[in-house]
Design an enzyme around this catalytic site. Structure first.
Site, PDB file in Angstrom:
ATOM      1  CG  ASP A   7      43.456  35.599 -22.214  1.00  0.00           C
ATOM      2  OD1 ASP A   7      43.920  35.758 -21.066  1.00  0.00           O
ATOM      3  OD2 ASP A   7      42.248  35.779 -22.458  1.00  0.00           O
ATOM      4  CB  CYS A  70      46.540  36.401 -19.622  1.00  0.00           C
ATOM      5  SG  CYS A  70      45.683  35.754 -18.182  1.00  0.00           S
ATOM      6  CB  THR A  72      45.301  35.995 -14.315  1.00  0.00           C
ATOM      7  OG1 THR A  72      44.200  36.908 -14.299  1.00  0.00           O
ATOM      8  CG2 THR A  72      45.208  35.079 -13.120  1.00  0.00           C
ATOM      9  CB  CYS A 182      41.028  41.346 -16.273  1.00  0.00           C
ATOM     10  SG  CYS A 182      40.423  39.844 -17.086  1.00  0.00           S
ATOM     11  CG  HIS A 184      38.421  37.900 -20.406  1.00  0.00           C
ATOM     12  ND1 HIS A 184      39.650  37.350 -20.164  1.00  0.00           N
ATOM     13  CD2 HIS A 184      37.683  36.931 -21.018  1.00  0.00           C
ATOM     14  CE1 HIS A 184      39.664  36.089 -20.597  1.00  0.00           C
ATOM     15  NE2 HIS A 184      38.476  35.815 -21.117  1.00  0.00           N
TER      16      HIS A 184
HETATM   17  N1  DGL Z   1      42.281  37.572 -19.334  1.00  0.00           N
HETATM   18  C1  DGL Z   1      42.846  37.283 -18.091  1.00  0.00           C
HETATM   19  C2  DGL Z   1      43.527  38.462 -17.424  1.00  0.00           C
HETATM   20  O1  DGL Z   1      43.935  39.382 -18.084  1.00  0.00           O
HETATM   21  C3  DGL Z   1      42.334  36.216 -17.169  1.00  0.00           C
HETATM   22  C4  DGL Z   1      40.911  35.894 -17.082  1.00  0.00           C
HETATM   23  C5  DGL Z   1      40.674  34.569 -16.364  1.00  0.00           C
HETATM   24  O2  DGL Z   1      40.949  33.544 -16.974  1.00  0.00           O
HETATM   25  O3  DGL Z   1      40.223  34.607 -15.219  1.00  0.00           O
HETATM   26  O4  DGL Z   1      43.677  38.501 -16.243  1.00  0.00           O
END
Ligand code: DGL
Length: 259
Positions: A7, A70, A72, A182, A184
């Site tokens: 990630d 992740c 993204t 996301c 996070h």
């Molecule tokens: N944890 C990430 C996601 O699932 C990306 C967060 C980032 O770096 O902007 O999209």
């Protein structure tokens, strides 16, 4: 051999946490690209280079499968990664499909939270046009949460204030499901639970991803190789600092106490 988790930062721990629960007899590598987080606000070409650099590094680490933990990074690079590397690569996408299926008969809407980049990407647009036949999906970027998480801001008051402000333009009564798109965001699931009306279910793709990982390992006869040991890397460097390792373990413990 180990299972890699990648990630931009600490978000992938929410996915790793699920793996530790469901497939504990494995050893894990957790790679956080701390030098380049956040990804969600950067140009896609730049993020793509960071992801390739990280996976290139991980490919030399005795790894039997890799989870791109992740959304993204997955949306930018997973197809190209699978062409280049020959180990199994499990990607993630916002859990829009199960959310839409849940809502199809009840006349309520689905709200997807993700990073700016995930929501702008072709992969997300394709997903929406494939599953959202009745036009019930709305979305909102919440990149501020990535910044908070990476600065270790877990204070309920601060996060609540941020969420209330970001959600202020929406009529939340229209929705019955929120998708945390996301990795996070589940860190703040307890706070989402308090801020969102109780009729809204909160879902994420973490469990589905780990089920997918387990099935892939099974299919390739690669299950059961360790005892939940985790080796941490920061942007190509082994993490030796006990304080950082403790912090990660604290976050994993915190995640076990979320709803
Ligand atoms: N944890 C990430 C996601 O699932 C990306 C967060 C980032 O770096 O902007 O999209």
């Amino acid at each position: 051999m180990k299972i890699g988790f990648f990630d931009s930062g600490i978000g992938g721990l929410t996915v790793l946490n699920e793996a530790l629960e469901i497939i504990p007899n494995e050893d894990y590598i957790y790679y956080a690209d701390v030098l380049h987080v956040p990804y969600g606000t950067k140009p896609k070409e730049e993020v793509r280079d960071y992801v390739f650099e990280a996976v290139e590094f991980l490919s030399k680490k005795d790894m039997k499968a890799l989870v791109i933990a992740c959304n993204t990074a997955t949306s930018i690079a997973v197809d190209d990664l699978r062409h280049k590397f020959d180990f199994p690569i499990i990607g993630m996408e916002p859990a829009v499909k199960p959310a839409v299926e849940k809502n199809s008969n009840i006349n309520k809407r689905v709200l997807v939270f993700a990073t700016d980049l995930t929501l702008k990407e072709e992969k997300f647009k394709k997903l929406i046009s494939k599953v959202d036949n009745d036009n019930i999906v709305d979305f909102l970027p919440l990149g501020g949460l990535v910044q908070f998480a990476e600065s270790y801001v877990f204070d309920e008051e601060v996060i609540t204030k941020y969420l209330i402000k970001e959600l202020s333009s929406l009529d939340l009564n229209l929705y019955s499901t929120v998708v945390l798109g996301c990795t996070h965001f589940p860190i703040y699931k307890n706070i989402f639970r308090k801020v969102l009306p109780s009729q809204i279910a909160i879902i994420d793709g973490n469990l589905g991803t780990i089920k997918n990982l387990k099935a892939t390992l099974e299919k390739n006869n690669l299950l059961n190789g360790g005892d939940s040991h985790i080796t941490f890397y920061h942007s190509g460097k082994l993490v030796r600092d006990d304080k950082i390792i403790h912090k990660y373990n604290d976050i994993l413990a915190l995640l076990n106490s979320t709803v």
